[in-house]
Design a protein around this motif. Structure first.
Motif, PDB file in Angstrom:
ATOM      1  N   ILE A 134       6.299  44.546  11.402  1.00  0.00           N
ATOM      2  CA  ILE A 134       7.751  44.610  11.309  1.00  0.00           C
ATOM      3  C   ILE A 134       8.197  46.013  11.724  1.00  0.00           C
ATOM      4  O   ILE A 134       7.736  47.002  11.140  1.00  0.00           O
ATOM      5  CB  ILE A 134       8.228  44.312   9.871  1.00  0.00           C
ATOM      6  CG1 ILE A 134       7.762  42.927   9.433  1.00  0.00           C
ATOM      7  CG2 ILE A 134       9.753  44.413   9.780  1.00  0.00           C
ATOM      8  CD1 ILE A 134       8.112  42.608   7.990  1.00  0.00           C
ATOM      9  N   PRO A 135       9.074  46.125  12.706  1.00  0.00           N
ATOM     10  CA  PRO A 135       9.585  47.455  13.064  1.00  0.00           C
ATOM     11  C   PRO A 135      10.248  48.130  11.859  1.00  0.00           C
ATOM     12  O   PRO A 135      10.792  47.459  10.970  1.00  0.00           O
ATOM     13  CB  PRO A 135      10.622  47.145  14.158  1.00  0.00           C
ATOM     14  CG  PRO A 135      10.206  45.818  14.713  1.00  0.00           C
ATOM     15  CD  PRO A 135       9.621  45.065  13.557  1.00  0.00           C
ATOM     16  N   VAL A 136      10.202  49.446  11.843  1.00  0.00           N
ATOM     17  CA  VAL A 136      10.751  50.208  10.718  1.00  0.00           C
ATOM     18  C   VAL A 136      12.188  49.795  10.413  1.00  0.00           C
ATOM     19  O   VAL A 136      12.568  49.598   9.251  1.00  0.00           O
ATOM     20  CB  VAL A 136      10.672  51.719  11.017  1.00  0.00           C
ATOM     21  CG1 VAL A 136      11.430  52.516   9.966  1.00  0.00           C
ATOM     22  CG2 VAL A 136       9.217  52.168  11.087  1.00  0.00           C
ATOM     23  N   ASN A 137      12.996  49.650  11.437  1.00  0.00           N
ATOM     24  CA  ASN A 137      14.410  49.347  11.219  1.00  0.00           C
ATOM     25  C   ASN A 137      14.656  47.927  10.730  1.00  0.00           C
ATOM     26  O   ASN A 137      15.780  47.602  10.324  1.00  0.00           O
ATOM     27  CB  ASN A 137      15.210  49.587  12.504  1.00  0.00           C
ATOM     28  CG  ASN A 137      15.456  51.065  12.760  1.00  0.00           C
ATOM     29  OD1 ASN A 137      15.067  51.910  11.952  1.00  0.00           O
ATOM     30  ND2 ASN A 137      16.089  51.386  13.860  1.00  0.00           N
ATOM     31  N   ASP A 138      13.619  47.075  10.760  1.00  0.00           N
ATOM     32  CA  ASP A 138      13.762  45.709  10.258  1.00  0.00           C
ATOM     33  C   ASP A 138      13.231  45.540   8.837  1.00  0.00           C
ATOM     34  O   ASP A 138      13.304  44.438   8.282  1.00  0.00           O
ATOM     35  CB  ASP A 138      13.040  44.716  11.181  1.00  0.00           C
ATOM     36  CG  ASP A 138      13.863  44.367  12.405  1.00  0.00           C
ATOM     37  OD1 ASP A 138      15.069  44.660  12.408  1.00  0.00           O
ATOM     38  OD2 ASP A 138      13.296  43.800  13.364  1.00  0.00           O
ATOM     39  N   MET A 139      12.723  46.616   8.247  1.00  0.00           N
ATOM     40  CA  MET A 139      12.192  46.490   6.889  1.00  0.00           C
ATOM     41  C   MET A 139      13.247  46.013   5.884  1.00  0.00           C
ATOM     42  O   MET A 139      12.947  45.192   5.011  1.00  0.00           O
ATOM     43  CB  MET A 139      11.571  47.802   6.434  1.00  0.00           C
ATOM     44  CG  MET A 139      10.220  48.090   7.066  1.00  0.00           C
ATOM     45  SD  MET A 139       8.988  46.802   6.791  1.00  0.00           S
ATOM     46  CE  MET A 139       8.724  46.971   5.011  1.00  0.00           C
ATOM     47  N   PRO A 140      14.512  46.483   5.963  1.00  0.00           N
ATOM     48  CA  PRO A 140      15.513  45.929   5.041  1.00  0.00           C
ATOM     49  C   PRO A 140      15.657  44.416   5.170  1.00  0.00           C
ATOM     50  O   PRO A 140      15.945  43.732   4.182  1.00  0.00           O
ATOM     51  CB  PRO A 140      16.797  46.657   5.456  1.00  0.00           C
ATOM     52  CG  PRO A 140      16.333  47.951   6.032  1.00  0.00           C
ATOM     53  CD  PRO A 140      15.065  47.606   6.759  1.00  0.00           C
ATOM     54  N   ARG A 141      15.452  43.877   6.348  1.00  0.00           N
ATOM     55  CA  ARG A 141      15.534  42.432   6.524  1.00  0.00           C
ATOM     56  C   ARG A 141      14.423  41.718   5.750  1.00  0.00           C
ATOM     57  O   ARG A 141      14.626  40.615   5.228  1.00  0.00           O
ATOM     58  CB  ARG A 141      15.440  42.065   8.006  1.00  0.00           C
ATOM     59  CG  ARG A 141      16.570  42.615   8.873  1.00  0.00           C
ATOM     60  CD  ARG A 141      16.458  42.098  10.293  1.00  0.00           C
ATOM     61  NE  ARG A 141      16.576  40.639  10.314  1.00  0.00           N
ATOM     62  CZ  ARG A 141      16.138  39.880  11.316  1.00  0.00           C
ATOM     63  NH1 ARG A 141      15.527  40.431  12.358  1.00  0.00           N
ATOM     64  NH2 ARG A 141      16.292  38.567  11.256  1.00  0.00           N
ATOM     65  N   LEU A 142      13.235  42.345   5.685  1.00  0.00           N
ATOM     66  CA  LEU A 142      12.145  41.761   4.894  1.00  0.00           C
ATOM     67  C   LEU A 142      12.539  41.686   3.423  1.00  0.00           C
ATOM     68  O   LEU A 142      12.395  40.632   2.780  1.00  0.00           O
ATOM     69  CB  LEU A 142      10.875  42.602   5.052  1.00  0.00           C
ATOM     70  CG  LEU A 142       9.714  42.210   4.123  1.00  0.00           C
ATOM     71  CD1 LEU A 142       9.178  40.821   4.482  1.00  0.00           C
ATOM     72  CD2 LEU A 142       8.592  43.250   4.189  1.00  0.00           C
ATOM     73  N   ASP A 157       2.581  56.864  13.295  1.00  0.00           N
ATOM     74  CA  ASP A 157       1.893  55.603  12.999  1.00  0.00           C
ATOM     75  C   ASP A 157       2.726  54.750  12.042  1.00  0.00           C
ATOM     76  O   ASP A 157       3.850  55.110  11.683  1.00  0.00           O
ATOM     77  CB  ASP A 157       0.461  55.856  12.492  1.00  0.00           C
ATOM     78  CG  ASP A 157       0.385  56.422  11.087  1.00  0.00           C
ATOM     79  OD1 ASP A 157      -0.344  57.402  10.889  1.00  0.00           O
ATOM     80  OD2 ASP A 157       1.034  55.880  10.167  1.00  0.00           O
ATOM     81  N   ALA A 158       2.178  53.615  11.641  1.00  0.00           N
ATOM     82  CA  ALA A 158       2.960  52.616  10.910  1.00  0.00           C
ATOM     83  C   ALA A 158       2.792  52.706   9.399  1.00  0.00           C
ATOM     84  O   ALA A 158       3.217  51.812   8.676  1.00  0.00           O
ATOM     85  CB  ALA A 158       2.574  51.214  11.385  1.00  0.00           C
ATOM     86  N   SER A 159       2.195  53.767   8.901  1.00  0.00           N
ATOM     87  CA  SER A 159       1.950  53.891   7.465  1.00  0.00           C
ATOM     88  C   SER A 159       3.180  54.383   6.715  1.00  0.00           C
ATOM     89  O   SER A 159       4.098  54.966   7.297  1.00  0.00           O
ATOM     90  CB  SER A 159       0.792  54.867   7.221  1.00  0.00           C
ATOM     91  OG  SER A 159       1.180  56.172   7.611  1.00  0.00           O
ATOM     92  N   THR A 164       3.733  52.888  15.831  1.00  0.00           N
ATOM     93  CA  THR A 164       4.626  51.969  15.149  1.00  0.00           C
ATOM     94  C   THR A 164       5.837  51.706  16.030  1.00  0.00           C
ATOM     95  O   THR A 164       6.062  52.418  17.002  1.00  0.00           O
ATOM     96  CB  THR A 164       5.067  52.540  13.783  1.00  0.00           C
ATOM     97  OG1 THR A 164       5.744  51.529  13.057  1.00  0.00           O
ATOM     98  CG2 THR A 164       5.975  53.742  13.951  1.00  0.00           C
ATOM     99  N   GLU A 165       6.572  50.671  15.689  1.00  0.00           N
ATOM    100  CA  GLU A 165       7.692  50.260  16.524  1.00  0.00           C
ATOM    101  C   GLU A 165       8.952  51.016  16.117  1.00  0.00           C
ATOM    102  O   GLU A 165       9.793  50.497  15.385  1.00  0.00           O
ATOM    103  CB  GLU A 165       7.895  48.749  16.401  1.00  0.00           C
ATOM    104  CG  GLU A 165       6.686  47.931  16.831  1.00  0.00           C
ATOM    105  CD  GLU A 165       6.871  46.453  16.588  1.00  0.00           C
ATOM    106  OE1 GLU A 165       7.784  45.853  17.179  1.00  0.00           O
ATOM    107  OE2 GLU A 165       6.100  45.890  15.786  1.00  0.00           O
TER     108      GLU A 165
END
Length: 377
Positions: free
Chosen positions: A246-254, A20-22, A54-55
């Motif tokens: 936001i996909p997990v791999n895009d969190m650094p972009r946030l 999941d996305a948590s 989650t993505e």
């Protein structure tokens, strides 16, 4: 046969909500992948929990799926990475372990007996060692297993999610919209300290709780600002809500879309967004009541003063598991001072963020998980 030899010769059964996305699931993914990287045989048993899916990128999803197909030895160690009341002990296991967390100064009363039925209880930090023991969990069963981050992902320097204006300054916060996250303190500190004519913004990447909709969250926030703070929308410094997943791999972009991460939380199991923001080199402003005390200090972050107070009756009604517990009450004035300081001393803040990044990536990378596991079994 000793437990250490069991680990050397036999496998781990790891039960966790990995899909999941948590933040809880992201923690679990990094545990099992780190264990696999370390050459420790692990069989994964995913369980559902919060957000159904989650993505995940295809490579990660395929690795996790492959771990569910691993053979499990007859003498195995079962690790339940969830809540002690939710997953029964594995009767066939040589050793049963519960890896769990909580956010206040103690655990729910109905957790104590189930925790003591396990052979070991792994918790993230010294803060939790004290909280679980204070609640009645046998101290001899307690061990520390910190959380880990995908350091390889966070060593990259991807582009921000949206175009950056070099002349402006952005604060970022991401959290579930609930009293524990002290969104009320954050909004008051920001709206009192900054004015609408300053080139500053607060970006809130928030998640709903208790069947809230994004519209419900924004209505509650603006109602608080207008009714409690007496400010009109025109008087408030720039405030932006961001509800997209936001996909997990895009969190650094946030995180790279902002200049400072701020979260005046009343208590954290670990504080994963704090760790992620630090891994991206952001200066972080937060108290250290909770698991974040394991990785935040006055050298690598801006620590908000707090007092320890009983959980409010209002919060305990919404979340009965917190009834009778204590948590942090962050200092509004100190939060204002630190946010202003970071805004006014951006070069110094970036240097603090640099130290934070070095500390997180060198100390809490996924490559450390195998070492941690071997040290506590």
């Amino acid at each position: 046969m000793s437990i250490k030899s069991l680990l050397h010769n036999h496998s781990l059964l790891w039960i966790a909500p990995v899909l999941d996305a948590s933040g809880f699931a992201d923690e679990a993914r990094n545990f099992v992948l780190g264990i696999d990287d370390a050459g420790i045989p692990v069989h994964l048993k995913p369980i559902p929990w919060d957000v159904p899916d989650t993505e995940l990128d295809a490579a990660t999803r395929n690795r996790l799926e492959a771990l569910t197909q691993r053979e499990l030895s007859s003498d195995f160690i079962c690790v339940n990475q969830f809540f002690p009341t939710q997953v029964p002990l594995a009767e066939a296991a040589a050793v049963n372990v519960c890896r769990t967390i909580f956010e206040t100064d103690r655990i729910p009363a109905d957790w104590v007996e189930p925790c003591n039925e396990y052979d070991f209880v792994w918790v993230p930090s010294e803060f939790h060692m004290a909280a679980f023991a204070r609640s009645g969990v046998e101290e001899a069963k307690l061990r520390i297993l910190p959380e880990a981050i995908d350091a390889q992902l966070y060593r990259q320097k991807p582009s921000p999610l949206w175009p950056r204006d070099s002349s402006s300054f952005s604060f970022l916060s991401t959290f579930v919209w609930q009293p524990r996250k002290a969104w009320d303190v954050l909004l008051e500190a920001y709206c009192r300290e900054f004015s609408s004519d300053e080139n500053v913004s607060l970006i809130l990447k928030v998640f709903p709780d208790r069947d809230q909709s994004p519209a419900d969250i924004e209505a509650e926030a603006w109602g608080f600002i207008q009714d409690r703070l007496g400010l009109s929308r025109e008087e408030v410094p720039a405030l932006r809500f961001f509800h997209d997943s936001i996909p997990v791999n895009d969190m650094p972009r946030l995180y790279r879309s902002a200049d400072c991460f701020v979260l005046p939380t009343r208590g954290e199991g670990w504080g994963r967004p704090l760790m992620e923001a630090m891994a991206c080199g952001l200066p972080v402003v937060a108290p250290t009541f909770g698991g974040q005390s394991a990785f935040m200090n006055s050298d690598n972050a801006y620590i908000v003063d707090h007092t320890v107070v009983p959980v409010s009756e209002e919060a305990a009604k919404l979340y009965p598991k917190f009834a009778g517990h204590n948590w942090a009450e962050p200092s509004l004035e100190h939060l204002r001072q630190l946010m202003r300081h970071v805004y006014s001393n951006q070069s110094q803040a970036r240097e603090t963020g640099r130290r934070a990044r070095e500390h997180i990536l060198s100390t809490f990378g996924r490559d450390q998980v195998g070492k941690w596991i071997r040290s506590i079994i």
